[in-house]
Design a protein around this motif. Structure first.
Motif, PDB file in Angstrom:
ATOM      1  N   SER A 110       0.833  -1.203   0.000  1.00  0.00           N
ATOM      2  CA  SER A 110       0.000   0.000   0.000  1.00  0.00           C
ATOM      3  C   SER A 110       0.866   1.250   0.000  1.00  0.00           C
ATOM      4  CB  SER A 110      -0.914   0.008   1.226  1.00  0.00           C
ATOM      5  OG  SER A 110      -1.664   1.197   1.249  1.00  0.00           O
ATOM      6  N   ARG A 111       0.594   2.146  -0.927  1.00  0.00           N
ATOM      7  CA  ARG A 111       1.288   3.428  -0.973  1.00  0.00           C
ATOM      8  C   ARG A 111       0.286   4.570  -0.826  1.00  0.00           C
ATOM      9  NH1 ARG A 111       4.356   1.746  -6.295  1.00  0.00           N
ATOM     10  NH2 ARG A 111       2.240   1.137  -6.623  1.00  0.00           N
ATOM     11  N   ALA A 112      -0.866   4.249  -0.269  1.00  0.00           N
ATOM     12  CA  ALA A 112      -1.921   5.250  -0.120  1.00  0.00           C
ATOM     13  C   ALA A 112      -1.448   6.340   0.837  1.00  0.00           C
ATOM     14  CB  ALA A 112      -3.190   4.604   0.391  1.00  0.00           C
ATOM     15  N   LYS A 113      -1.535   7.594   0.414  1.00  0.00           N
ATOM     16  CA  LYS A 113      -1.094   8.729   1.230  1.00  0.00           C
ATOM     17  C   LYS A 113      -2.179   9.154   2.210  1.00  0.00           C
ATOM     18  CE  LYS A 113       2.636  10.057  -1.377  1.00  0.00           C
ATOM     19  NZ  LYS A 113       3.599   9.028  -1.301  1.00  0.00           N
ATOM     20  N   LYS A 114      -3.419   9.068   1.782  1.00  0.00           N
ATOM     21  CA  LYS A 114      -4.527   9.537   2.610  1.00  0.00           C
ATOM     22  C   LYS A 114      -5.611   8.476   2.568  1.00  0.00           C
ATOM     23  CE  LYS A 114      -7.879  13.242   2.922  1.00  0.00           C
ATOM     24  NZ  LYS A 114      -8.478  14.372   2.236  1.00  0.00           N
ATOM     25  N   ILE A 115      -5.898   7.897   3.727  1.00  0.00           N
ATOM     26  CA  ILE A 115      -6.914   6.853   3.791  1.00  0.00           C
ATOM     27  C   ILE A 115      -7.919   7.252   4.850  1.00  0.00           C
ATOM     28  CG2 ILE A 115      -7.314   4.438   4.341  1.00  0.00           C
ATOM     29  CD1 ILE A 115      -4.513   3.894   3.256  1.00  0.00           C
ATOM     30  N   PRO A 116      -9.182   7.177   4.627  1.00  0.00           N
ATOM     31  CA  PRO A 116      -9.839   6.904   3.340  1.00  0.00           C
ATOM     32  C   PRO A 116      -9.734   8.103   2.398  1.00  0.00           C
ATOM     33  CG  PRO A 116     -11.473   7.429   4.995  1.00  0.00           C
ATOM     34  CD  PRO A 116     -10.136   7.436   5.691  1.00  0.00           C
ATOM     35  N   TRP A 117     -10.072   7.898   1.144  1.00  0.00           N
ATOM     36  CA  TRP A 117     -10.080   8.978   0.175  1.00  0.00           C
ATOM     37  C   TRP A 117     -11.454   9.058  -0.470  1.00  0.00           C
ATOM     38  CZ3 TRP A 117      -7.535   4.395  -0.727  1.00  0.00           C
ATOM     39  CH2 TRP A 117      -7.933   3.655  -1.823  1.00  0.00           C
ATOM     40  N   THR A 118     -11.714  10.209  -1.062  1.00  0.00           N
ATOM     41  CA  THR A 118     -13.015  10.450  -1.686  1.00  0.00           C
ATOM     42  C   THR A 118     -12.793  10.769  -3.165  1.00  0.00           C
ATOM     43  OG1 THR A 118     -13.880  11.302   0.394  1.00  0.00           O
ATOM     44  CG2 THR A 118     -15.107  11.870  -1.570  1.00  0.00           C
ATOM     45  N   TYR A 119     -13.659  10.215  -3.987  1.00  0.00           N
ATOM     46  CA  TYR A 119     -13.589  10.483  -5.429  1.00  0.00           C
ATOM     47  C   TYR A 119     -15.013  10.533  -5.976  1.00  0.00           C
ATOM     48  CZ  TYR A 119     -14.527   5.485  -6.002  1.00  0.00           C
ATOM     49  OH  TYR A 119     -15.095   4.249  -5.950  1.00  0.00           O
ATOM     50  N   TYR A 120     -15.117  11.122  -7.160  1.00  0.00           N
ATOM     51  CA  TYR A 120     -16.420  11.217  -7.808  1.00  0.00           C
ATOM     52  C   TYR A 120     -16.590  10.037  -8.753  1.00  0.00           C
ATOM     53  CZ  TYR A 120     -20.537  13.044 -10.117  1.00  0.00           C
ATOM     54  OH  TYR A 120     -21.814  13.199 -10.600  1.00  0.00           O
ATOM     55  N   LEU A 131     -21.918   6.089 -10.529  1.00  0.00           N
ATOM     56  CA  LEU A 131     -22.939   6.304  -9.505  1.00  0.00           C
ATOM     57  C   LEU A 131     -23.500   7.726  -9.517  1.00  0.00           C
ATOM     58  CD1 LEU A 131     -21.228   4.457  -6.520  1.00  0.00           C
ATOM     59  CD2 LEU A 131     -23.042   3.598  -8.015  1.00  0.00           C
ATOM     60  N   GLY A 132     -22.751   8.650 -10.126  1.00  0.00           N
ATOM     61  CA  GLY A 132     -23.200  10.040 -10.178  1.00  0.00           C
ATOM     62  C   GLY A 132     -23.101  10.751  -8.836  1.00  0.00           C
ATOM     63  N   ARG A 133     -22.154  10.335  -7.994  1.00  0.00           N
ATOM     64  CA  ARG A 133     -21.982  10.958  -6.678  1.00  0.00           C
ATOM     65  C   ARG A 133     -20.572  10.702  -6.167  1.00  0.00           C
ATOM     66  NH1 ARG A 133     -22.401   6.838  -2.712  1.00  0.00           N
ATOM     67  NH2 ARG A 133     -23.340   4.944  -3.523  1.00  0.00           N
ATOM     68  N   TYR A 134     -20.234  11.398  -5.065  1.00  0.00           N
ATOM     69  CA  TYR A 134     -18.943  11.179  -4.423  1.00  0.00           C
ATOM     70  C   TYR A 134     -18.990   9.898  -3.598  1.00  0.00           C
ATOM     71  CZ  TYR A 134     -17.188  15.700  -5.825  1.00  0.00           C
ATOM     72  OH  TYR A 134     -16.748  16.753  -6.579  1.00  0.00           O
ATOM     73  N   VAL A 135     -17.863   9.195  -3.580  1.00  0.00           N
ATOM     74  CA  VAL A 135     -17.758   7.939  -2.858  1.00  0.00           C
ATOM     75  C   VAL A 135     -16.490   7.986  -2.006  1.00  0.00           C
ATOM     76  CG1 VAL A 135     -17.471   5.441  -3.117  1.00  0.00           C
ATOM     77  CG2 VAL A 135     -18.868   6.705  -4.749  1.00  0.00           C
ATOM     78  N   THR A 136     -16.575   7.483  -0.786  1.00  0.00           N
ATOM     79  CA  THR A 136     -15.415   7.391   0.087  1.00  0.00           C
ATOM     80  C   THR A 136     -14.979   5.935   0.149  1.00  0.00           C
ATOM     81  OG1 THR A 136     -16.161   9.268   1.399  1.00  0.00           O
ATOM     82  CG2 THR A 136     -14.550   7.809   2.424  1.00  0.00           C
ATOM     83  N   SER A 137     -13.665   5.716   0.065  1.00  0.00           N
ATOM     84  CA  SER A 137     -13.162   4.350   0.015  1.00  0.00           C
ATOM     85  C   SER A 137     -11.843   4.212   0.768  1.00  0.00           C
ATOM     86  CB  SER A 137     -12.942   3.941  -1.447  1.00  0.00           C
ATOM     87  OG  SER A 137     -12.386   2.653  -1.520  1.00  0.00           O
ATOM     88  N   GLU A 138     -11.601   3.021   1.285  1.00  0.00           N
ATOM     89  CA  GLU A 138     -10.298   2.673   1.853  1.00  0.00           C
ATOM     90  C   GLU A 138      -9.556   1.732   0.913  1.00  0.00           C
ATOM     91  OE1 GLU A 138     -10.897   1.060   5.735  1.00  0.00           O
ATOM     92  OE2 GLU A 138     -11.285   3.027   6.598  1.00  0.00           O
ATOM     93  N   GLY A 139     -10.187   1.415  -0.182  1.00  0.00           N
ATOM     94  CA  GLY A 139      -9.574   0.533  -1.157  1.00  0.00           C
ATOM     95  C   GLY A 139     -10.387  -0.724  -1.365  1.00  0.00           C
ATOM     96  N   MET A 140      -9.829  -1.602  -2.158  1.00  0.00           N
ATOM     97  CA  MET A 140     -10.508  -2.840  -2.525  1.00  0.00           C
ATOM     98  C   MET A 140      -9.582  -4.010  -2.229  1.00  0.00           C
ATOM     99  SD  MET A 140     -11.627  -3.869  -6.404  1.00  0.00           S
ATOM    100  CE  MET A 140      -9.973  -3.992  -7.049  1.00  0.00           C
ATOM    101  N   LYS A 141     -10.121  -5.067  -1.665  1.00  0.00           N
ATOM    102  CA  LYS A 141      -9.327  -6.265  -1.402  1.00  0.00           C
ATOM    103  C   LYS A 141      -8.934  -6.929  -2.714  1.00  0.00           C
ATOM    104  CE  LYS A 141     -11.067  -7.280   3.151  1.00  0.00           C
ATOM    105  NZ  LYS A 141     -11.655  -8.268   4.046  1.00  0.00           N
TER     106      LYS A 141
END
Length: 141
Positions: free
Chosen positions: A92-102, A106-116
């Motif tokens: 994992s090289r994620a800088k900011k967890i969780p992160w939000t993206y559009y 889905l037509g909306r913002y989604v917050t995620s910690e990633g996918m297994k």
């Protein structure tokens, strides 16, 4: 007891026929191994919209070469996971967890910690390798 004698010419012909038969079997094993890898990868690939599964293709390149490819751009993320769940090279090289993206889907913002990780390629290649080794041993190679 019968005695069988081969002259040089007859022995050479028999050896050539034997070699051609072995080479034909090796060609079949190469093709069957590639088909097995493709089939296993498709069976193991998770299906959302089917694009990953549908992008797994096999091509025979000549008599002793075949290639199996995965064309979907997101293949690596599925195989190794993302965010805190990343298992692949570098982890994992994620800088900011969780992160939000559009999400356009889905037509909306989604917050995620990633996918297994959902490995489909590695296990398929392992199955192909085991099959290839077994079949080559049966030929005595």
């Amino acid at each position: 007891m019968a005695r069988i004698t081969f002259s040089g010419r007859n022995l050479l012909r028999a050896a050539q026929r034997f070699e051609e038969g072995i080479l034909e079997k090796v060609s079949d094993i190469v093709f069957e191994t590639a088909r097995l890898i493709q089939t296993e990868a498709k069976a193991l690939a998770p299906v959302d919209d089917g694009s990953l599964r549908d992008s797994i293709e096999m091509k025979k390149l000549g008599k002793y070469n075949a290639v199996v490819t995965v064309g979907a751009d997101h293949k690596i993320w599925v195989e190794y996971g993302t965010g805190v769940h990343a298992e692949g090279p570098g982890g994992s090289r994620a800088k900011k967890i969780p992160w939000t993206y559009y999400s356009l889907k889905l037509g909306r913002y989604v917050t995620s910690e990633g996918m297994k990780a959902q490995p489909f390629w590695g296990p398929a290649v392992d199955a192909g390798q085991a099959y290839f080794k077994t079949e080559m041993r049966r030929l005595g190679l």
